[in-house]
Motif scaffolding. Structure first.
Motif, short mmCIF file in Angstrom:
data_model
loop_
_atom_site.label_atom_id
_atom_site.label_comp_id
_atom_site.label_asym_id
_atom_site.label_seq_id
_atom_site.Cartn_x
_atom_site.Cartn_y
_atom_site.Cartn_z
N LEU A 49 0.82 -1.21 0.00
CA LEU A 49 0.00 0.00 0.00
C LEU A 49 0.86 1.27 0.00
O LEU A 49 0.56 2.22 -0.72
N VAL A 50 1.92 1.27 0.80
CA VAL A 50 2.79 2.46 0.84
C VAL A 50 3.55 2.60 -0.47
O VAL A 50 3.67 3.71 -1.01
N ARG A 51 4.06 1.50 -1.00
CA ARG A 51 4.80 1.55 -2.27
C ARG A 51 3.93 2.10 -3.40
O ARG A 51 4.38 2.91 -4.21
N LYS A 52 2.68 1.70 -3.40
CA LYS A 52 1.74 2.16 -4.44
C LYS A 52 1.56 3.68 -4.39
O LYS A 52 1.46 4.33 -5.42
N GLU A 53 1.54 4.23 -3.18
CA GLU A 53 1.31 5.66 -3.01
C GLU A 53 2.58 6.50 -2.94
O GLU A 53 2.62 7.63 -3.41
N LYS A 54 3.64 5.94 -2.33
CA LYS A 54 4.83 6.75 -2.02
C LYS A 54 6.12 6.23 -2.63
O LYS A 54 7.15 6.86 -2.49
N GLY A 55 6.09 5.04 -3.26
CA GLY A 55 7.29 4.49 -3.88
C GLY A 55 8.00 3.49 -2.98
O GLY A 55 7.75 3.40 -1.78
N SER A 56 8.93 2.76 -3.59
CA SER A 56 9.62 1.67 -2.90
C SER A 56 10.52 2.14 -1.76
O SER A 56 10.59 1.50 -0.70
N VAL A 57 11.22 3.25 -1.95
CA VAL A 57 12.14 3.73 -0.92
C VAL A 57 11.36 4.06 0.36
O VAL A 57 11.74 3.64 1.46
N LYS A 58 10.27 4.80 0.23
CA LYS A 58 9.45 5.16 1.40
C LYS A 58 8.83 3.91 2.02
O LYS A 58 8.81 3.78 3.25
N ALA A 59 8.37 2.98 1.19
CA ALA A 59 7.78 1.74 1.71
C ALA A 59 8.81 0.95 2.51
O ALA A 59 8.50 0.45 3.60
N ASN A 60 10.02 0.86 2.00
CA ASN A 60 11.07 0.13 2.72
C ASN A 60 11.38 0.80 4.06
O ASN A 60 11.59 0.12 5.07
N ARG A 61 11.42 2.13 4.10
CA ARG A 61 11.70 2.85 5.34
C ARG A 61 10.60 2.61 6.38
O ARG A 61 10.89 2.37 7.56
N ILE A 62 9.36 2.70 5.93
CA ILE A 62 8.24 2.52 6.86
C ILE A 62 8.21 1.10 7.40
O ILE A 62 8.05 0.88 8.61
N VAL A 63 8.38 0.12 6.54
CA VAL A 63 8.37 -1.27 6.99
C VAL A 63 9.54 -1.53 7.93
O VAL A 63 9.40 -2.19 8.96
#
Length: 105
Positions: A52-66
């Protein structure tokens, strides 16, 4: 120490500031961060949040959040035996949701 399995919606309530659930969800999350409880996530919760985060904010942001989430929560080991045991618990709903998390904090 209490172990609490957080479902995907509890995590999303906090990350997305979803009303009216964010207050109770954030309190449950805070109990993990302060060491009062051990927070657990199912593996599918982690992958769903990443998606869900990658879809909205991209892979880098998704990796940071996870990565940040995994500094707070452990990933629960779930196999057939665990699912069978869960079926025997005295809950009317198979999935532990908002109400169960609020009761356990």
């Amino acid at each position: 120490m209490k172990r609490i399995l957080f479902d995907t919606n509890i995590v999303l309530d906090v990350l997305l500031d979803r009303q009216p659930f964010v207050e109770a969800s954030a309190a449950a999350w805070a109990s993990v961060e302060t060491g009062n409880s051990e927070g657990m996530l199912a593996a599918h919760t982690v992958t769903t949040i990443h998606y869900l985060v990658r879809k909205e904010k991209g892979s880098v942001k998704a990796n940071r959040i996870v990565s940040a989430i995994l500094r707070v929560f452990a990933v629960a080991a779930v196999d057939g035996a665990v699912v069978q045991e869960a079926l025997q618990l005295p809950f009317s709903d198979f999935e532990i949701g908002r109400a169960s998390c609020r009761e356990r904090v």
